[in-house]
Scaffold this motif. Structure first.
Motif, PDB file in Angstrom:
ATOM      1  N   ASP A 104       0.838  -1.201   0.000  1.00 52.38           N
ATOM      2  CA  ASP A 104       0.000   0.000   0.000  1.00 52.38           C
ATOM      3  C   ASP A 104       0.869   1.245   0.000  1.00 52.38           C
ATOM      4  OD1 ASP A 104      -3.090  -0.656   1.006  1.00 52.38           O
ATOM      5  OD2 ASP A 104      -1.611  -2.174   1.532  1.00 52.38           O
ATOM      6  N   ARG A 105       0.325   2.308  -0.552  1.00 51.55           N
ATOM      7  CA  ARG A 105       0.980   3.603  -0.411  1.00 51.55           C
ATOM      8  C   ARG A 105       0.825   4.098   1.025  1.00 51.55           C
ATOM      9  NH1 ARG A 105       2.421   5.790  -5.205  1.00 51.55           N
ATOM     10  NH2 ARG A 105       1.469   4.910  -7.089  1.00 51.55           N
ATOM     11  N   HIS A 106       1.828   4.831   1.483  1.00 49.14           N
ATOM     12  CA  HIS A 106       1.777   5.409   2.825  1.00 49.14           C
ATOM     13  C   HIS A 106       1.305   6.859   2.745  1.00 49.14           C
ATOM     14  CE1 HIS A 106       3.767   2.283   5.364  1.00 49.14           C
ATOM     15  NE2 HIS A 106       4.088   1.843   4.158  1.00 49.14           N
ATOM     16  N   LEU A 107       0.831   7.356   3.886  1.00 49.09           N
ATOM     17  CA  LEU A 107       0.412   8.751   3.956  1.00 49.09           C
ATOM     18  C   LEU A 107       1.606   9.676   4.112  1.00 49.09           C
ATOM     19  CD1 LEU A 107      -2.570   8.251   6.427  1.00 49.09           C
ATOM     20  CD2 LEU A 107      -2.739   8.638   3.958  1.00 49.09           C
ATOM     21  N   GLY A 108       2.664   9.187   4.778  1.00 43.95           N
ATOM     22  CA  GLY A 108       3.851  10.006   4.996  1.00 43.95           C
ATOM     23  C   GLY A 108       3.609  11.129   5.991  1.00 43.95           C
ATOM     24  N   ILE A 109       2.864  10.837   7.069  1.00 40.66           N
ATOM     25  CA  ILE A 109       2.551  11.866   8.061  1.00 40.66           C
ATOM     26  C   ILE A 109       2.973  11.381   9.443  1.00 40.66           C
ATOM     27  CG2 ILE A 109       0.642  12.807   6.714  1.00 40.66           C
ATOM     28  CD1 ILE A 109      -1.295  11.306   8.534  1.00 40.66           C
ATOM     29  N   PRO A 110       3.221  12.290  10.385  1.00 37.56           N
ATOM     30  CA  PRO A 110       3.589  11.882  11.743  1.00 37.56           C
ATOM     31  C   PRO A 110       2.503  11.017  12.375  1.00 37.56           C
ATOM     32  CG  PRO A 110       3.967  14.246  11.436  1.00 37.56           C
ATOM     33  CD  PRO A 110       3.218  13.767  10.225  1.00 37.56           C
ATOM     34  N   GLY A 111       2.936  10.000  13.130  1.00 33.92           N
ATOM     35  CA  GLY A 111       2.012   9.124  13.834  1.00 33.92           C
ATOM     36  C   GLY A 111       1.489   7.967  13.022  1.00 33.92           C
ATOM     37  N   GLU A 112       1.897   7.867  11.758  1.00 32.60           N
ATOM     38  CA  GLU A 112       1.335   6.819  10.899  1.00 32.60           C
ATOM     39  C   GLU A 112       1.666   5.410  11.396  1.00 32.60           C
ATOM     40  OE1 GLU A 112       0.863   5.873   6.113  1.00 32.60           O
ATOM     41  OE2 GLU A 112       2.312   7.359   6.802  1.00 32.60           O
ATOM     42  N   ARG A 270      -7.697  16.689   4.468  1.00 32.77           N
ATOM     43  CA  ARG A 270      -6.420  16.039   4.170  1.00 32.77           C
ATOM     44  C   ARG A 270      -5.742  15.648   5.483  1.00 32.77           C
ATOM     45  NH1 ARG A 270      -2.899  19.459   0.345  1.00 32.77           N
ATOM     46  NH2 ARG A 270      -2.935  20.945   2.086  1.00 32.77           N
ATOM     47  N   PRO A 271      -5.404  14.363   5.685  1.00 29.92           N
ATOM     48  CA  PRO A 271      -4.762  13.969   6.940  1.00 29.92           C
ATOM     49  C   PRO A 271      -3.365  14.574   7.056  1.00 29.92           C
ATOM     50  CG  PRO A 271      -4.712  12.151   5.377  1.00 29.92           C
ATOM     51  CD  PRO A 271      -5.553  13.220   4.753  1.00 29.92           C
ATOM     52  N   LEU A 312      -7.570   3.151   9.037  1.00 29.82           N
ATOM     53  CA  LEU A 312      -7.226   2.322   7.881  1.00 29.82           C
ATOM     54  C   LEU A 312      -6.968   3.242   6.695  1.00 29.82           C
ATOM     55  CD1 LEU A 312      -9.987  -0.443   8.192  1.00 29.82           C
ATOM     56  CD2 LEU A 312      -7.584  -0.622   8.870  1.00 29.82           C
ATOM     57  N   ARG A 313      -5.782   3.165   6.125  1.00 28.84           N
ATOM     58  CA  ARG A 313      -5.484   3.985   4.949  1.00 28.84           C
ATOM     59  C   ARG A 313      -5.751   3.170   3.690  1.00 28.84           C
ATOM     60  NH1 ARG A 313      -0.319   2.372   6.659  1.00 28.84           N
ATOM     61  NH2 ARG A 313       0.837   1.268   5.034  1.00 28.84           N
ATOM     62  N   SER A 314      -6.448   3.798   2.758  1.00 29.61           N
ATOM     63  CA  SER A 314      -6.780   3.159   1.490  1.00 29.61           C
ATOM     64  C   SER A 314      -6.535   4.180   0.388  1.00 29.61           C
ATOM     65  CB  SER A 314      -8.246   2.692   1.504  1.00 29.61           C
ATOM     66  OG  SER A 314      -8.575   2.082   0.280  1.00 29.61           O
ATOM     67  N   VAL A 315      -5.258   4.449   0.153  1.00 26.44           N
ATOM     68  CA  VAL A 315      -4.879   5.533  -0.757  1.00 26.44           C
ATOM     69  C   VAL A 315      -4.087   5.016  -1.955  1.00 26.44           C
ATOM     70  CG1 VAL A 315      -4.972   7.341   0.984  1.00 26.44           C
ATOM     71  CG2 VAL A 315      -2.855   6.038   0.720  1.00 26.44           C
TER      72      VAL A 315
END
Length: 446
Positions: A104-112, A270-271, A312-315
């Motif tokens: 999966d792609r990651h969000l790339g944000i703190p706390g992920e 946007r997260p 749950l990230r679905s990006v």
């Protein structure tokens, strides 16, 4: 006789094998898979309550039961303990890699990386009985969940989070996952997109299923919807987006009602950070976005926190490198020309690619057909040169000599019988086996 290995037994692999045997009456194809079970994401990525899509397994079965196609499960290619790409290349005139986009792609944000934050694929793999999946306590202690993304996978995981035991019992979901979800205390799911409703990626059928869930209300914020010019005036939208907007408009204007569970669809958020509470996820911080007038979005500097004990990230998906093959890290694909793998810009004879690892994670299951046909056509055009190289009459002996004991089609049929027997014991239909030892034990019983 042309001998071809297809690595991967999902739709792209099966469609590649099908095209090859249809176009060449002499070719023989071995379809290899790391798992002892065929069908790829049709078995392990389609929601268990989507029987119509899962019925595609019947079409793929017809391919794998063709008299010039052979399924060989439990064959790992590349990586530790796997058959090397170079060794596999010596066993066949040609090899086609149909290995999908495995991460999966990651969000790339703190706390992920906080506990309670997962990819949607990890959650799907668990309730779909993938043998690599583990029960990570996804819904333990969870009341509110946030699903980041507005595509069909996001809709699937949202729906599964609020399904009741009575609705899950007829599916082939493993019993442990069914029991866990049925006992879950999740009563609110936020499904969040960073752009507007007219730009969401789900299809209308999947979207409308949310509104048909028993004792569940779907709510939307009219102010968010009206930020989207395509929502305000949907006449110029493509048909799918227009139908999506119509469905959402109906929910947004419906009076509130009492329900045990609620799905909140949110847009233009946007997260930016996952916030901790007691060492695990406690909330998601979003920045409000707005249309930029050029088809994109821009941040507004205004923020909103949504409480959630599960995220749950679905990006989107991304291909991963297979040791021994070239890889374009930017696109997450194997470089190719009409399906022919390129090494340092030049065609590598006898090596091909199809499916998501070829074109990226785009399209629906049917999109794999023309993609597979292009690759198969390229391979068959190259066949006169490829067959000049000597390869084993039957690769099975060579595979065994390399320490690989493939699971044959009869082994897969034994797994199917074991799953039917398990379901009968539980008073259900077919129930999937969910761990390696049980699957391989069933396969060996053949």
């Amino acid at each position: 006789m042309l001998r071809v290995a297809v690595v991967g037994s999902g739709p792209s692999g099966c469609y590649t094998a099908q095209t090859l045997v249809q176009l060449d009456p002499e070719v023989r194809v071995d379809v290899l898979d790391r798992l002892p079970c065929p069908y790829g994401l049709v078995r392990y990525g389609v929601a268990p309550d989507h029987e119509k899509i899962k019925s595609l397994q019947g079409n793929l079965r017809t391919v794998l039961e063709h008299d010039r196609v052979r399924f060989l499960g439990g064959v790992r290619v590349g990586g530790p303990g796997g058959l090397s790409v170079a060794r596999l290349r010596t066993l066949y005139h040609a090899v086609v890699y149909c290995v999908g986009a495995a991460t999966d792609r990651h969000l790339g944000i703190p706390g992920e990386e906080l506990p309670g934050s997962w990819s949607a694929t990890e959650f799907v793999s668990w309730y779909s009985a993938h043998p690599d999946a583990t029960d990570a306590g996804f819904v333990r202690g969870v009341r509110s969940a946030v699903v980041i993304g507005v595509g069909n996978v996001a809709v699937d995981v949202t729906r599964m989070l609020v399904r009741g035991a009575g609705e899950l019992r007829p599916t082939d979901m493993p019993q442990a996952a069914l029991d866990t979800l049925a006992a879950s205390g999740v009563d609110e799911v936020h499904m969040v997109g960073r752009r507007g409703p007219s730009q969401a990626r789900f299809t209308t059928k999947e979207l409308r299923e949310l509104g048909a869930l028993p004792d569940t209300e779907v709510s939307l914020d009219p102010a968010e919807l009206e930020m989207d010019a395509g929502y305000v005036d949907s006449a110029a939208l493509p048909a799918v987006q227009r139908r999506n907007v119509e469905a959402m408009r109906g929910w947004a204007t419906a009076p509130a009602r009492q329900a045990a569970r609620r799905i909140r669809m949110r847009f233009f958020l946007r997260p930016v950070e996952l916030l901790a509470d007691g060492g695990r996820v406690g909330a998601v911080r979003f920045e409000r976005t707005a249309p930029d007038g050029r088809g994109g979005i821009t941040g507004t500097g205004r923020y909103e926190d949504l409480a959630a004990q599960l995220v749950l990230r679905s990006v989107g998906y991304r291909g991963v490198p297979l040791e021994g093959l070239p890889f374009d890290a930017t696109s997450g694909t194997v470089p190719h020309a009409e399906g022919r793998i390129l090494r340092d810009g030049a065609v590598s004879p006898g090596e091909y690619v199809a499916g998501w690892i070829k074109r990226g994670p785009t399209g629906v299951i049917g999109t794999n057909r023309p993609c597979a046909k292009e690759t198969a056509t390229s391979l068959l055009a190259d066949a006169p040169a490829l067959v000049r190289r000597e390869v084993p009459e039957d690769s099975l002996e060579a595979l065994r000599a390399a320490g690989v004991e493939p699971v044959p089609w009869a082994g897969w049929q034994a797994i199917e019988r074991a799953e039917a027997a398990l379901g009968a014991r539980l008073g259900r239909g077919v129930v999937k086996l969910s761990d390696w030892d049980t699957l391989l034990g069933a396969a060996r019983s053949a």
